[in-house]
Design a protein around this motif. Sequence first.
Motif, PDB file in Angstrom:
ATOM      1  N   PRO A 204     -31.975  -5.158   4.808  1.00  0.00           N
ATOM      2  CA  PRO A 204     -33.302  -5.197   5.445  1.00  0.00           C
ATOM      3  C   PRO A 204     -34.145  -3.989   5.049  1.00  0.00           C
ATOM      4  CG  PRO A 204     -31.634  -4.504   7.028  1.00  0.00           C
ATOM      5  CD  PRO A 204     -30.894  -4.910   5.784  1.00  0.00           C
ATOM      6  N   ASP A 205     -35.452  -4.186   5.010  1.00  0.00           N
ATOM      7  CA  ASP A 205     -36.370  -3.079   4.744  1.00  0.00           C
ATOM      8  C   ASP A 205     -36.383  -2.123   5.927  1.00  0.00           C
ATOM      9  OD1 ASP A 205     -37.077  -4.180   2.304  1.00  0.00           O
ATOM     10  OD2 ASP A 205     -38.715  -5.346   3.180  1.00  0.00           O
ATOM     11  N   HIS A 206     -36.734  -0.865   5.609  1.00  0.00           N
ATOM     12  CA  HIS A 206     -36.828   0.130   6.671  1.00  0.00           C
ATOM     13  C   HIS A 206     -38.048  -0.172   7.543  1.00  0.00           C
ATOM     14  CE1 HIS A 206     -36.263   3.816   8.795  1.00  0.00           C
ATOM     15  NE2 HIS A 206     -37.400   4.332   8.371  1.00  0.00           N
ATOM     16  N   GLU A 207     -37.847  -0.325   8.821  1.00  0.00           N
ATOM     17  CA  GLU A 207     -38.917  -0.744   9.728  1.00  0.00           C
ATOM     18  C   GLU A 207     -39.666   0.422  10.363  1.00  0.00           C
ATOM     19  OE1 GLU A 207     -37.158  -3.298  12.586  1.00  0.00           O
ATOM     20  OE2 GLU A 207     -36.728  -4.906  11.147  1.00  0.00           O
ATOM     21  N   GLY A 208     -39.291   1.656  10.074  1.00  0.00           N
ATOM     22  CA  GLY A 208     -39.960   2.795  10.696  1.00  0.00           C
ATOM     23  C   GLY A 208     -39.297   3.189  12.005  1.00  0.00           C
ATOM     24  N   LEU A 209     -39.841   4.208  12.620  1.00  0.00           N
ATOM     25  CA  LEU A 209     -39.248   4.783  13.825  1.00  0.00           C
ATOM     26  C   LEU A 209     -39.932   4.245  15.080  1.00  0.00           C
ATOM     27  CD1 LEU A 209     -39.067   8.470  12.559  1.00  0.00           C
ATOM     28  CD2 LEU A 209     -37.231   6.776  12.549  1.00  0.00           C
ATOM     29  N   ASP A 210     -39.142   4.113  16.133  1.00  0.00           N
ATOM     30  CA  ASP A 210     -39.718   3.674  17.403  1.00  0.00           C
ATOM     31  C   ASP A 210     -40.331   4.869  18.135  1.00  0.00           C
ATOM     32  OD1 ASP A 210     -37.576   5.117  18.424  1.00  0.00           O
ATOM     33  OD2 ASP A 210     -36.375   3.347  18.855  1.00  0.00           O
ATOM     34  N   VAL A 211     -41.010   4.608  19.228  1.00  0.00           N
ATOM     35  CA  VAL A 211     -41.733   5.646  19.963  1.00  0.00           C
ATOM     36  C   VAL A 211     -40.783   6.715  20.498  1.00  0.00           C
ATOM     37  CG1 VAL A 211     -43.184   6.099  21.981  1.00  0.00           C
ATOM     38  CG2 VAL A 211     -43.606   4.085  20.575  1.00  0.00           C
ATOM     39  N   THR A 212     -39.627   6.282  20.998  1.00  0.00           N
ATOM     40  CA  THR A 212     -38.664   7.244  21.555  1.00  0.00           C
ATOM     41  C   THR A 212     -38.216   8.244  20.497  1.00  0.00           C
ATOM     42  OG1 THR A 212     -37.881   5.584  23.135  1.00  0.00           O
ATOM     43  CG2 THR A 212     -36.451   7.475  22.725  1.00  0.00           C
ATOM     44  N   THR A 213     -37.926   7.750  19.298  1.00  0.00           N
ATOM     45  CA  THR A 213     -37.487   8.634  18.210  1.00  0.00           C
ATOM     46  C   THR A 213     -38.617   9.561  17.782  1.00  0.00           C
ATOM     47  OG1 THR A 213     -35.984   6.901  17.430  1.00  0.00           O
ATOM     48  CG2 THR A 213     -36.461   8.697  15.916  1.00  0.00           C
ATOM     49  N   LYS A 214     -39.834   9.024  17.696  1.00  0.00           N
ATOM     50  CA  LYS A 214     -40.984   9.865  17.333  1.00  0.00           C
ATOM     51  C   LYS A 214     -41.199  10.974  18.364  1.00  0.00           C
ATOM     52  CE  LYS A 214     -43.571   6.375  14.734  1.00  0.00           C
ATOM     53  NZ  LYS A 214     -44.790   5.540  14.693  1.00  0.00           N
ATOM     54  N   ARG A 215     -40.997  10.656  19.635  1.00  0.00           N
ATOM     55  CA  ARG A 215     -41.151  11.679  20.677  1.00  0.00           C
ATOM     56  C   ARG A 215     -40.113  12.782  20.513  1.00  0.00           C
ATOM     57  NH1 ARG A 215     -42.380   8.162  26.238  1.00  0.00           N
ATOM     58  NH2 ARG A 215     -44.494   7.482  25.635  1.00  0.00           N
ATOM     59  N   SER A 216     -38.874  12.399  20.232  1.00  0.00           N
ATOM     60  CA  SER A 216     -37.822  13.413  20.056  1.00  0.00           C
ATOM     61  C   SER A 216     -38.124  14.289  18.848  1.00  0.00           C
ATOM     62  CB  SER A 216     -36.462  12.729  19.909  1.00  0.00           C
ATOM     63  OG  SER A 216     -36.382  12.000  18.701  1.00  0.00           O
ATOM     64  N   ILE A 217     -38.687  13.693  17.782  1.00  0.00           N
ATOM     65  CA  ILE A 217     -39.086  14.481  16.606  1.00  0.00           C
ATOM     66  C   ILE A 217     -40.184  15.468  16.988  1.00  0.00           C
ATOM     67  CG2 ILE A 217     -40.269  14.328  14.367  1.00  0.00           C
ATOM     68  CD1 ILE A 217     -38.814  11.667  13.925  1.00  0.00           C
ATOM     69  N   ASN A 218     -41.163  15.010  17.755  1.00  0.00           N
ATOM     70  CA  ASN A 218     -42.279  15.879  18.138  1.00  0.00           C
ATOM     71  C   ASN A 218     -41.829  17.031  19.023  1.00  0.00           C
ATOM     72  OD1 ASN A 218     -44.149  14.418  16.688  1.00  0.00           O
ATOM     73  ND2 ASN A 218     -44.725  13.111  18.399  1.00  0.00           N
ATOM     74  N   PHE A 219     -40.864  16.792  19.886  1.00  0.00           N
ATOM     75  CA  PHE A 219     -40.341  17.888  20.707  1.00  0.00           C
ATOM     76  C   PHE A 219     -39.698  18.957  19.827  1.00  0.00           C
ATOM     77  CE2 PHE A 219     -39.913  14.558  24.232  1.00  0.00           C
ATOM     78  CZ  PHE A 219     -41.107  14.942  24.816  1.00  0.00           C
ATOM     79  N   MET A 220     -38.998  18.531  18.772  1.00  0.00           N
ATOM     80  CA  MET A 220     -38.394  19.491  17.857  1.00  0.00           C
ATOM     81  C   MET A 220     -39.472  20.245  17.075  1.00  0.00           C
ATOM     82  SD  MET A 220     -35.109  19.664  18.080  1.00  0.00           S
ATOM     83  CE  MET A 220     -34.618  20.399  16.523  1.00  0.00           C
ATOM     84  N   ILE A 221     -40.539  19.558  16.689  1.00  0.00           N
ATOM     85  CA  ILE A 221     -41.629  20.219  15.962  1.00  0.00           C
ATOM     86  C   ILE A 221     -42.314  21.257  16.856  1.00  0.00           C
ATOM     87  CG2 ILE A 221     -43.889  19.860  14.886  1.00  0.00           C
ATOM     88  CD1 ILE A 221     -42.879  17.111  13.984  1.00  0.00           C
ATOM     89  N   ILE A 222     -42.590  20.886  18.105  1.00  0.00           N
ATOM     90  CA  ILE A 222     -43.215  21.833  19.037  1.00  0.00           C
ATOM     91  C   ILE A 222     -42.271  23.002  19.307  1.00  0.00           C
ATOM     92  CG2 ILE A 222     -44.141  22.128  21.369  1.00  0.00           C
ATOM     93  CD1 ILE A 222     -44.918  19.143  21.283  1.00  0.00           C
ATOM     94  N   ALA A 223     -40.980  22.711  19.401  1.00  0.00           N
ATOM     95  CA  ALA A 223     -39.990  23.777  19.613  1.00  0.00           C
ATOM     96  C   ALA A 223     -40.006  24.760  18.445  1.00  0.00           C
ATOM     97  CB  ALA A 223     -38.603  23.174  19.785  1.00  0.00           C
TER      98      ALA A 223
END
Length: 343
Positions: A204-223
């Motif tokens: 299957p093609d990569h479908e991208g990230l869901d909102v929960t995963t994007k939020r966890s990424i953003n918390f790491m970026i802000i950290a």
Amino acid sequence: MTGLSGLFKAEDEEVDNSEKLVDLFRNRAELKKEFAALRNEKYQLQDRIKEHQGATARVQQKMDHLESLLLDPDWVHNVVAFYQLRRLGAHCNAQLARFAEHIKQQREQKVHGKTLDAWNAMRSGKSDAVRAKAGEVRLQVQLLEDQLQAEQHKMQTMGGIARLFRGRSQSDAVDEIAVNIETFKAEENGLLANLQNIENMQPPDHEGLDVTTKRSINFMIIAFAQQLYLHFEEHNLAAMAKEASEKSVGAVNYGSKYECDEIIENLNSRRESMESVTDYAEVLQKRARKLSDHALFRSDEDAVPVPGTVATIYSIDANGVVREKDANLLGDNYFAIAKILSR
């Protein structure tokens, strides 16, 4: 007769003249369209020339302003300090962008890996089931072929009387077995073709990230942005770098040559010490968890938290002691973080 031919000739000339007139008007309309298009193109090119002239004039104005500052002994050291601070802002932005891209790739690989594992398990399950069924059919074919050989041998060894009374039924039995063999072979071929189709399935093609995963990424970026802020908070370097990134040269006066040299010395010292700090993954994770505990979002679809809900800086020392202070990095767009967050 002469009069009639002249009459027809005049009518033909009239028709020819009408057609020529229509062609003339048609050509005139086409020429008008082409002229209008050329005129619009001319206006567009004139507008672009004006834009380029305006941009060139603004650049020249900045160059003249910078030259005047460099020629002024009271401002030359401020110019150097200004651009060093702006360089710090660009350096922090680049580090934050690299970190964000690294985290995003990690999460994408992890999510896609899980999807790929599930797909491989599904394909393996399907192929195992088809392969097992094909094995059963192959075994059935082999048993029927053995039975066919036995029945054919029995028919060949029949005596004359036995052949007379049981030959017909024996022949029908042989034919029935042969038909069953062909039926099972056709089923086996169908199963093998199905198995080949399963083996040829594309992942299957990569479908991208869901909102929960994007939020966890953003918390790491802000950290990580907080990590940069805390490191360059000393001597107010982080705030001055942000100011230099937003204002023009000459808009900020840092003081005398001694004060400007001190800023540059502090800046270089903190930047060098930052390069030596690499073991902060655990601190970032702990800080990200604290950010997530207090973060609020405008809607369930938003991946970026409301700035005011992540405006607490968490300073975590080597012993795990947490100290809090207020600084709205997201709301004030430190290190151009707004463009880096996942959305």
